[in-house]
Design a protein around this motif. Structure first.
Motif: not given
Lengths: 144, 144, 144, 144, 144, 144
Positions: B31, B47-48, A64-67, B23-24, B27-28
């Motif tokens: 980017k 930063i999450p 859930a937190r990561s790409p 969140a991931g 972030v993706e």
């Protein structure tokens, strides 16, 4: 490997024996180290992940937190187990000179006054001195 | 500005009306957007940060998760208040064409079948389609 | 006793030294054991309860998760104390051959290669092998 | 000092080895001790504060729970570090006869049957006996 | 009544529409009000209690945070229900001129520029102005 | 279907508008209903699962609490989405006479004095009356 996601575990901790630095400080040190080595930040994601009590849910938290990712690299057999039990391909990564480049050993030198600076990149050593990080580590050597 | 820290708020949520993406995934998308615009990732930290119940503690949470920062930029008057009450310098950032580039409006178009794709970078639109993100958003339009 | 509520404590943990199995897996093993012994599930409630930090609140948590109960049976003097301090009648239950049927001892045999299978019901042993549970337990013997 | 805020740390714990009493019981004992010594409650605030996992956020938690304060008094070097890193003035307070008036030592006497009553104010000793507090402390001596 | 315990509910919130002030600020205002009215702090305990998700556990949380109590006074029928279901005696307290001395009404006046100062003790009004509390309340009127 | 796992969602709530009953009371009512209908408890697992903030982690939470399962049955399109995005096979279940057997409608009748008892099994109606459950539901009709 096209892109690399670096997971910062135990991200909720700071000022503890094992995790003296905040997640934000750890991100900053990783970036300093990468730049000093000429590694571009462009192909890196640095993802702080809190510990969770149910280890079986932790992989889901990381997801859930990561790409999204396809392969997990780890030198830790417990992390390997958790990801394999969720069906991921996990590859071992060799840790170079583990006896020397080892967080526990470095912290021992920091407490005892040994030469810890030679074991981390110069920009990281400067950062730790700037935030007075040695004091945090020493306090656990003396206090508990 | 030498380096910019982008805080992803409400990082613990996903699959909700207001935060359909993890969140991931966010972030993706950031980017992808940065690369499409030719903005180097090298000067960015993403930063999450989870919401916390006590807003007066939230600034401290951001500080624990983020590299150290000197100035806060925000277009949100509540965020401005919280950081100012903790002694930070806060600068307003103008939001361009807020009526148009507005998450609520874009989600409405996604639910109703409007042209949302023109309002986000192409690589982000492709990403949302790849993860079937529209289904997540539509479900709240239909389900509740 | 007309109906029995079995509380699975520390339900939030899994893949740890003391709680290698998820609460769901523990429920499943309890059912397998009950069926193997010919005990009807009909008179049992199996209730997973998370640990809470304030032990004085824990009894209240159990009450919120469990069907109402009148008498508490336990062989643990701390659990006895907590329920008595909340005004419950608590009866001791004798633990049969505690030296032998003892989770710590069984885990030691699992790590060391001893005959653990004779100490649990056959269907439970089969279940543990099916989910590769020994690997989880061994990892803590080797890893930490 | 015009007004004094007394922080009760680890307020979420009770019935543990280190924190046998609830935060409410600790408040009550503090008041009994203050009254026995003729110290007016009028110039005191007693504030229970839970531990938080990120120590760097803990100061902010204290601030959210406490009336505003200007100087921090502590005999604990770790607490001193945390408040100094947030920019507070911290003054050391001498602990009188630390070997004698020491929670660990007092609990040892409670478990072993020594004269613990002479080491706490009389009204506090009475309170502990009234709530059967010795039983809670003894259980950890015997149980674990 | 010999001693009175005042529970500050929703203690974990601050800077919200319903709870603009931190628990610490609320404690401070209560003390200012008590002193202005000549009520001695000596017979009062002020206890901040967080909300918990399971209302059936909330009474237990209050008990863990508070000195022991025998009778509950409340003007709120839900609080009355929770304590009665746990076996407490609950007495209604009449709220004087509820239409006028009413948090929602006072906040409305604060946002709209009405005469809120006449509805709170003078020392409390001064305190709110000192911490710029009106700004916090207005931001929700304007922001959401 | 050989065995059925019934998930009780939002298990942490009680005494709220939507979840007036504790997880334990809901388990008890499910068992009463099953017995009244002659459905054996032997092929059922009833598993209370707390809500989690990140919906994308919720499926993993269910898996950690539940015996392993192969197919998910649900009449809720959001639950369907969450499980499908984790790769599960999900089958729709038709809800019979949804307008009538509908928790919201039944609670409305309970508040307004309508005939709710005809809409639940008799043993469940008796249980709700025994624990004075109508009072809990009415309080939200009157209080908020």
């Amino acid at each position: 490997v096209e892109e690399l996601v670096i997971v910062i575990g135990s991200a909720q901790f700071s000022y503890t024996v094992d995790n003296p630095f905040t997640a934000g400080e750890r991100v900053e040190m990783l970036k300093l180290a990468a730049f000093e080595e000429g590694i571009s930040w462009d192909r890196l994601f640095v993802i702080p992940v809190n510990d969770v009590q149910s280890h079986s849910v932790w992989v889901s938290h990381v997801k859930a937190r990561s790409p999204s990712f396809e392969v997990v690299f780890t030198g830790n057999s417990f992390v390997k187990l958790l990801f394999e039990d969720e069906g991921f391909e996990v590859r071992d990564i060799p840790l170079l000179e583990r006896d020397k480049f080892n967080a526990t050993e470095i912290r021992k030198k920091m407490i005892g006054g040994g030469n810890w600076e030679g074991l981390v990149p110069k920009s990281v050593a400067d950062f730790i001195k700037k935030i007075d990080g040695i004091r945090r580590i020493k306090i656990w050597g003396s206090n508990q």
